[in-house]
Design a protein around this motif. Structure first.
Motif, PDB file in Angstrom:
ATOM      1  N   ASP A 411     -35.963 -32.704 -23.833  1.00 40.84           N
ATOM      2  CA  ASP A 411     -37.491 -32.890 -22.953  1.00 40.84           C
ATOM      3  C   ASP A 411     -37.326 -33.779 -21.802  1.00 40.84           C
ATOM      4  N   THR A 412     -36.705 -34.659 -21.836  1.00 30.48           N
ATOM      5  CA  THR A 412     -36.660 -35.640 -20.561  1.00 30.48           C
ATOM      6  C   THR A 412     -36.142 -34.985 -19.479  1.00 30.48           C
ATOM      7  N   VAL A 413     -35.122 -34.133 -19.323  1.00 31.80           N
ATOM      8  CA  VAL A 413     -34.355 -33.491 -18.511  1.00 31.80           C
ATOM      9  C   VAL A 413     -35.099 -32.327 -18.072  1.00 31.80           C
ATOM     10  N   ARG A 414     -36.061 -31.907 -18.933  1.00 30.99           N
ATOM     11  CA  ARG A 414     -36.851 -30.553 -18.449  1.00 30.99           C
ATOM     12  C   ARG A 414     -38.195 -31.291 -17.406  1.00 30.99           C
ATOM     13  N   ARG A 415     -38.593 -32.421 -18.085  1.00 32.43           N
ATOM     14  CA  ARG A 415     -39.623 -33.132 -17.248  1.00 32.43           C
ATOM     15  C   ARG A 415     -39.328 -33.445 -16.104  1.00 32.43           C
ATOM     16  N   TYR A 416     -38.084 -33.942 -16.013  1.00 32.23           N
ATOM     17  CA  TYR A 416     -37.445 -34.699 -14.602  1.00 32.23           C
ATOM     18  C   TYR A 416     -37.615 -33.459 -13.568  1.00 32.23           C
ATOM     19  N   TRP A 417     -36.911 -32.485 -13.978  1.00 30.97           N
ATOM     20  CA  TRP A 417     -36.509 -31.314 -12.901  1.00 30.97           C
ATOM     21  C   TRP A 417     -37.710 -30.397 -12.824  1.00 30.97           C
ATOM     22  N   LYS A 418     -38.765 -30.642 -13.672  1.00 34.99           N
ATOM     23  CA  LYS A 418     -40.099 -29.863 -13.344  1.00 34.99           C
ATOM     24  C   LYS A 418     -40.833 -30.993 -12.282  1.00 34.99           C
ATOM     25  N   GLY A 419     -40.550 -32.007 -12.228  1.00 37.75           N
ATOM     26  CA  GLY A 419     -41.079 -32.993 -11.195  1.00 37.75           C
ATOM     27  C   GLY A 419     -42.222 -34.127 -11.652  1.00 37.75           C
ATOM     28  N   GLU A 421     -44.010 -37.138 -13.224  1.00 38.14           N
ATOM     29  CA  GLU A 421     -44.043 -38.508 -12.869  1.00 38.14           C
ATOM     30  C   GLU A 421     -43.156 -39.390 -14.108  1.00 38.14           C
ATOM     31  N   ARG A 422     -42.943 -40.556 -13.561  1.00 35.97           N
ATOM     32  CA  ARG A 422     -42.501 -41.580 -14.472  1.00 35.97           C
ATOM     33  C   ARG A 422     -41.398 -41.195 -15.220  1.00 35.97           C
ATOM     34  N   GLN A 423     -40.164 -40.408 -14.685  1.00 31.96           N
ATOM     35  CA  GLN A 423     -39.171 -39.901 -15.609  1.00 31.96           C
ATOM     36  C   GLN A 423     -37.926 -40.724 -15.203  1.00 31.96           C
ATOM     37  N   LEU A 424     -37.608 -41.717 -14.191  1.00 31.33           N
ATOM     38  CA  LEU A 424     -36.521 -42.120 -13.878  1.00 31.33           C
ATOM     39  C   LEU A 424     -35.904 -42.998 -14.917  1.00 31.33           C
ATOM     40  N   TYR A 617     -44.154 -42.132  -8.064  1.00 28.10           N
ATOM     41  CA  TYR A 617     -43.695 -41.062  -7.743  1.00 28.10           C
ATOM     42  C   TYR A 617     -42.323 -40.701  -7.128  1.00 28.10           C
ATOM     43  N   ALA A 618     -41.653 -41.843  -7.702  1.00 32.21           N
ATOM     44  CA  ALA A 618     -40.006 -41.531  -7.440  1.00 32.21           C
ATOM     45  C   ALA A 618     -39.401 -40.405  -8.321  1.00 32.21           C
ATOM     46  N   ARG A 619     -38.681 -39.789  -7.546  1.00 33.79           N
ATOM     47  CA  ARG A 619     -38.048 -38.671  -8.196  1.00 33.79           C
ATOM     48  C   ARG A 619     -36.500 -38.311  -7.981  1.00 33.79           C
ATOM     49  N   ALA A 651     -35.403 -34.492  -7.814  1.00 34.51           N
ATOM     50  CA  ALA A 651     -36.427 -33.683  -8.234  1.00 34.51           C
ATOM     51  C   ALA A 651     -37.605 -33.387  -7.498  1.00 34.51           C
ATOM     52  N   HIS A 652     -37.713 -34.000  -6.251  1.00 34.78           N
ATOM     53  CA  HIS A 652     -39.052 -33.921  -5.375  1.00 34.78           C
ATOM     54  C   HIS A 652     -38.798 -32.416  -4.879  1.00 34.78           C
ATOM     55  N   TYR A 653     -40.310 -32.012  -4.645  1.00 35.44           N
ATOM     56  CA  TYR A 653     -40.358 -30.499  -3.900  1.00 35.44           C
ATOM     57  C   TYR A 653     -40.088 -30.749  -2.487  1.00 35.44           C
ATOM     58  N   GLU A 654     -39.739 -31.972  -1.831  1.00 33.57           N
ATOM     59  CA  GLU A 654     -39.135 -31.915  -0.452  1.00 33.57           C
ATOM     60  C   GLU A 654     -37.737 -32.499  -0.178  1.00 33.57           C
ATOM     61  N   PRO A 655     -37.357 -32.201   0.790  1.00 33.73           N
ATOM     62  CA  PRO A 655     -35.661 -32.847   0.940  1.00 33.73           C
ATOM     63  C   PRO A 655     -36.018 -34.503   1.024  1.00 33.73           C
TER      64      PRO A 655
END
Length: 715
Positions: A411-419, A421-424, A617-619, A651-655
């Motif tokens: 669940d955590t890895v899925r949430r992280y790569w989905k983008g 918040e608060r997953q670090l 917002y850290a990803r 995992a951010h949608y920007e570079p």
């Protein structure tokens, strides 16, 4: 026919070279008949009254019986469902200890011990004989030439599990003889072995191979119980996967498969379903356990034993509080290790097995017995640490010797790569073996069986492609299947073209796979994910025995590329001990050194501070793994030394520009090993980078660097 008294042990039908001993436990029966079947299609039944009873075991010896003989039982006793008793001698029953089953169930109303349609439902009693429509038990000769078969005994820290379906893996394989496809023998073929060895896995985890039945409601809809989580016998290899025949040949065929896997150094782990049987609830058929001793084998409601306690969602739960039921399971486990040479077990809905009263008891009798058993305690034990009852979610709570399917990791890895918040913070725990779940109980990082997908749910390709399930083919108007863990799509921000979406979805697959293989713990890959298998968005294919679930072998270029990528990251994991530690990270300075085994890095190249973990917002995260700070000896007591590696995840949608950090006490440069922005993970002729230089991370991307120390010539 000669009849001798026989012995109460061992239970089941045992060929001793001269005759066959039959022994059946039933605590509450008043009479038991052994039924022998002979002849061709119209089998002739001979009933033998078992007059001998010792310690609630009915037994008889037939000196003229031989392997291949078909048999079953009719058990007499009270039919009083209100009191938990459901004996009905009109029903032929399968021996719970049968080593092979011949034939399949032909569904009709005679399999039910009550009159279907009667106003009193199961309180009525049906007197039709079901024998013509029942499969039969087979007397088996266990002799087999194992030769020099030796279990691989791969250490947990070096284990890579591959979850697969016996039939589905080879059903479409063009290089496997068509007649063999879908069988145990097909899995033992050179084509399959070559593929698995080239992939680099160390163990196969087979979906249920205990004899199971196809539910009547599925058969009537033209479907089957494809996954096999509907066991009717815990000793027999499922006859539907045999090529050579079901009169005991399935036993030798299964053994040959195991022997072949072992010869190639691959372990065989079985997915076992001891929490319930295929007989369902109080309105289910009477095929074995229910008719032999319902009150002994099943958990019945205390206030009304007509009904069953159901922690599994299938209608019944085995009665783990009864010593004979515990004995049945332990005898089964021991049989599969000693006679069939399997290397471990994954226990479906394992929390059910730990319930002594209602709560899950992690010090229950089941665990005590397993830990004390000199055979079972030595093989791989994997728990699916949940069931459907109250308090059934027990991730992290199983005792030492057990590993667990880590649902928190998934669940955590899925949430992280989905983008999300608060997953670090949660991600850091999962990447490092989930010490928050396992360290306090004295377990190791390899207690965590890490996975992103499994048989139950989306495939990896579907995970990044669908926001909703598409289970219409199951015939339940898309109402079945879990609604949890949906909306895991790659989350493309704003309008974009189809090609960009396709590339991003492919990259997300590479991100998931690389995260899985570069995490501490034991990775498990679902067969087909390594080459982009799709089930067209169906997240509950338990009843789909067709091309929706069978693996394709004619791969598109993108699927071949993903396969080669997967082989590469598996090879990287196997080459680098920093990814497969046997102890948790200490995260502090080594003795007489400023090195630390793990350091968390921000995108600016500096070490993470406490407040950074709470940045909503850290990803983007860097993990610096110091190769000469592992502080673990190998099998011979020598210190384990590896290269220093840097894992970057964005995992951010920007570079994101990531500053490469320095390495304490080291002078050198960073060399790019892998970047998921490309289909191969390679970036040709990428220059070495100095610490302090920036590396441009693509959006939703993973990169791996190795530190190349500078070599100075001595004057």
């Amino acid at each position: 026919m000669k009849i001798w008294p026989g012995q109460p042990y061992p239970l089941g039908a045992t060929w001793d070279g001269s005759g066959v001993n039959f022994a059946l436990f039933s605590e509450n029966a008043t009479k038991v008949e052994l039924c022998i079947f002979e002849g061709g299609q119209g089998l002739t039944e001979t009933r033998i009254l078992m007059t001998e009873q010792t310690d609630q075991v009915w037994h008889v010896y037939l000196p003229e019986a031989r392997p291949g003989l078909l048999y079953g039982y009719r058990v007499h006793g009270p039919y009083v469902p209100e009191q938990g008793q459901r004996f009905n001698p009109f029903k032929l029953l399968l021996d719970p200890y049968a080593k092979a089953i011949s034939g399949i169930i032909e569904w009709n109303d005679s399999h039910f011990s009550y009159e279907i349609g009667h106003p009193d439902e199961d309180l009525s009693m049906d007197q039709r004989d079901n024998a013509p429509y029942m499969p039969k038990c087979v007397v088996v000769d266990q002799a087999f030439s194992w030769g020099n078969d030796v279990p691989p005994r791969t250490p947990w820290d070096r284990t890579i599990i591959y979850e697969m379906h016996v039939k589905g893996f080879t059903r479409l394989h063009p290089k496997v003889d068509e007649a063999l496809r879908g069988s145990y023998e097909a899995l033992a073929g050179a084509e399959v072995m070559d593929y698995l060895l080239s992939l680099g896995i160390t163990a196969v985890e087979l979906l249920p191979v205990h004899q199971f039945i196809h539910d009547r409601h599925l058969v009537e809809r033209g479907l089957t119980n494809y996954w096999g989580y509907n066991t009717i016998n815990f000793f027999s290899p499922h006859a539907g996967y045999t090529f050579h025949g079901d009169r005991g040949q399935q036993v030798a065929e299964f053994k040959t498969m195991v022997k072949t896997f072992h010869r190639e150094g691959i372990e065989v782990i079985l997915d076992v379903v001891y929490n319930h049987t295929g007989e369902g609830n109080h309105l289910g058929p009477s095929l074995s356990f229910r008719g032999i001793d319902n009150a002994a084998y099943y958990r019945l409601a205390q206030d009304n034993p007509r009904y069953y306690v159901d922690y599994t969602g299938t209608g019944n739960s085995l009665n783990m509080r009864h010593p004979r039921t515990l004995q049945l399971i332990m005898d089964s486990l021991r049989y599969w290790v000693t006679e069939m040479h399997v290397d471990g077990f994954r226990f479906d809905l394992a929390s059910t097995l730990a319930r002594e009263l209602h709560a899950v008891d992690r010090l229950g009798a089941f665990f005590d017995i397993i830990h004390q058993d000199p055979v079972i305690s030595q093989v791989k034990l994997i728990a699916e640490p949940w069931d459907l009852g109250e308090g059934g979610y027990q991730v992290g709570n199983f005792p030492v010797l057990w590993t667990e399917w880590n649902g928190e990791y998934r669940d955590t890895v899925r949430r992280y790569w989905k983008g999300d918040e608060r997953q670090l913070g949660p991600l850091a725990y999962r990447l490092t073996g989930s010490s928050d779940l396992y360290e306090r109980t004295g377990r190791r990082p390899y207690a965590s069986i890490n996975f992103i997908t499994c048989h139950d749910g989306f495939t990896l390709r579907d995970l990044v492609s669908y926001n909703e399930k598409h289970n219409e083919a199951n015939g339940e108007e898309n109402r079945d299947g879990s609604d949890n863990n949906l909306s895991w799509n790659c989350g493309v921000e704003g309008p974009t073209d189809d090609l960009t979406i396709i590339k991003l979805r492919a990259r997300q697959q590479r991100n998931f796979l690389s995260t899985l293989l570069f995490s501490q713990g034991v990775p498990m890959i679902f067969a087909g994910d390594e080459r982009g298998h799709t089930k067209q968005g169906n997240n509950n294919t338990y009843c789909q025995d067709n091309e929706l679930t069978w693996l394709r072998w004619d791969l598109a270029p993108s699927e071949k590329a993903l396969l080669e990528f997967t082989k590469r990251i598996i090879r990287i994991r196997r080459e680098h001990p920093v990814f497969r530690r046997r102890n948790f990270f200490r995260g502090r300075a080594m003795v007489n050194s400023s090195l630390r085994d793990v350091t968390w890095i921000r995108p600016d190249g500096r070490e993470m501070k406490e407040q950074d973990w709470y940045n909503v917002y850290a990803r983007c995260l860097g993990v610096l793994l110091t190769g000469d700070a592992i502080d673990e000896p190998d099998e011979r007591g020598n210190p384990i030394v590896d290269e220093t590696l840097l894992l970057l995840l964005n995992a951010h949608y920007e570079p994101m520009a990531f500053v490469l950090p320095p390495v304490a006490e080291r002078t050198g440069q960073w060399e790019l090993v892998l970047d998921t922005r490309t289909t191969t993970g390679r970036r040709r002729r990428y220059p070495l980078l100095e610490p302090g230089e920036s590396y441009e991370m693509e959006s939703r991307c993973t990169a791996l660097f190795r530190f190349c120390e500078a070599v100075f010539d001595e004057e």
